[in-house]
Design a protein around this motif. Structure first.
Motif, PDB file in Angstrom:
ATOM      1  N   VAL A  22       0.832  -1.209   0.000  1.00  0.00           N
ATOM      2  CA  VAL A  22       0.000   0.000   0.000  1.00  0.00           C
ATOM      3  C   VAL A  22       0.864   1.256   0.000  1.00  0.00           C
ATOM      4  O   VAL A  22       2.045   1.216   0.327  1.00  0.00           O
ATOM      5  N   ILE A  23       0.226   2.378  -0.361  1.00  0.00           N
ATOM      6  CA  ILE A  23       0.802   3.708  -0.220  1.00  0.00           C
ATOM      7  C   ILE A  23      -0.026   4.418   0.848  1.00  0.00           C
ATOM      8  O   ILE A  23      -1.243   4.513   0.726  1.00  0.00           O
ATOM      9  N   VAL A  24       0.625   4.879   1.893  1.00  0.00           N
ATOM     10  CA  VAL A  24      -0.037   5.617   2.958  1.00  0.00           C
ATOM     11  C   VAL A  24       0.260   7.096   2.736  1.00  0.00           C
ATOM     12  O   VAL A  24       1.419   7.501   2.715  1.00  0.00           O
ATOM     13  N   VAL A  25      -0.794   7.900   2.542  1.00  0.00           N
ATOM     14  CA  VAL A  25      -0.648   9.332   2.305  1.00  0.00           C
ATOM     15  C   VAL A  25      -1.035  10.069   3.582  1.00  0.00           C
ATOM     16  O   VAL A  25      -2.109   9.836   4.137  1.00  0.00           O
ATOM     17  N   LEU A  26      -0.132  10.943   4.035  1.00  0.00           N
ATOM     18  CA  LEU A  26      -0.388  11.717   5.246  1.00  0.00           C
ATOM     19  C   LEU A  26      -0.977  13.074   4.881  1.00  0.00           C
ATOM     20  O   LEU A  26      -0.823  13.560   3.757  1.00  0.00           O
ATOM     21  N   GLU A  30       3.971  17.937   8.707  1.00  0.00           N
ATOM     22  CA  GLU A  30       4.155  17.833  10.161  1.00  0.00           C
ATOM     23  C   GLU A  30       3.319  16.664  10.672  1.00  0.00           C
ATOM     24  O   GLU A  30       2.095  16.741  10.700  1.00  0.00           O
ATOM     25  N   VAL A  31       3.986  15.592  11.041  1.00  0.00           N
ATOM     26  CA  VAL A  31       3.294  14.383  11.478  1.00  0.00           C
ATOM     27  C   VAL A  31       3.408  14.259  12.988  1.00  0.00           C
ATOM     28  O   VAL A  31       4.515  14.345  13.533  1.00  0.00           O
ATOM     29  N   THR A  49       8.330  12.468   0.025  1.00  0.00           N
ATOM     30  CA  THR A  49       8.296  13.799   0.617  1.00  0.00           C
ATOM     31  C   THR A  49       8.162  14.921  -0.408  1.00  0.00           C
ATOM     32  O   THR A  49       7.862  16.044  -0.027  1.00  0.00           O
ATOM     33  N   ASN A  50       8.376  14.668  -1.687  1.00  0.00           N
ATOM     34  CA  ASN A  50       8.367  15.752  -2.665  1.00  0.00           C
ATOM     35  C   ASN A  50       6.963  16.208  -3.048  1.00  0.00           C
ATOM     36  O   ASN A  50       6.633  17.372  -2.902  1.00  0.00           O
ATOM     37  N   VAL A  51       6.145  15.327  -3.572  1.00  0.00           N
ATOM     38  CA  VAL A  51       4.804  15.688  -4.021  1.00  0.00           C
ATOM     39  C   VAL A  51       3.792  15.551  -2.888  1.00  0.00           C
ATOM     40  O   VAL A  51       2.881  16.343  -2.755  1.00  0.00           O
TER      41      VAL A  51
END
Length: 104
Positions: A22-26, A30-31, A49-51
Motif C-alpha cells: 500500500v501507499i499511505v498518504v499523510l 508535520e506528522v 516527501t516531494n509531491v
C-alpha cells in the motif's frame, strides 16, 4: 501544484482499507509523534516527501485498519505495479513527418 488530499474523508471500515502493498498518504508534512511511532513499527519500503508526504509499505489488514484511523493519515491506497506504456517519440517521428529539415 498537485494536490491529492480529499476535502473530507469517511472513516474506514475493514472492507474499505486495502492491505498488502500500500501507499499511505499523510495529511501534511508535520506528522504527530504518535503517528510516527505507529509508522516506525511497520515495514516501510519507501518514504515520499516531494509531491506528498507518505510511505510505501506492506500491511496486514489489521495494521492497515489501525493506521487508517490515525488523524494524520489522509488515505491508504493499494500499491499496484505499473508498466511503462508504449510511448511515442517526441518530434518528427511522433507526427509522422519524413524529416524535420526536408519538405516531403
Amino acid at each position: 501544484v498537485l494536490s491529492i488530499m480529499p476535502v473530507s474523508l469517511p472513516r474506514a471500515s475493514a472492507q474499505s482499507v486495502p492491505s498488502g502493498p500500500v501507499i499511505v498518504v499523510l495529511k501534511g508534512r508535520e506528522v504527530p509523534s504518535s503517528t510516527m511511532a505507529q509508522i516506525s513499527a511497520l515495514p516501510v519500503r519507501l518514504s515520499f516527501t516531494n509531491v506528498f508526504t507518505g510511505f510505501a509499505m506492506d500491511l496486514t489488514p489489521a495494521q492497515a485498519l489501525a493506521l487508517s484511523k490515525a488523524d494524520a493519515v489522509a488515505g491508504i491506497y493499494a500499491d499496484f505495479p505499473i508498466a511503462e506504456a508504449d510511448t511515442l517519440a517526441n518530434g518528427v517521428k511522433r507526427i509522422g513527418a519524413p524529416s524535420a529539415t526536408q519538405n516531403p
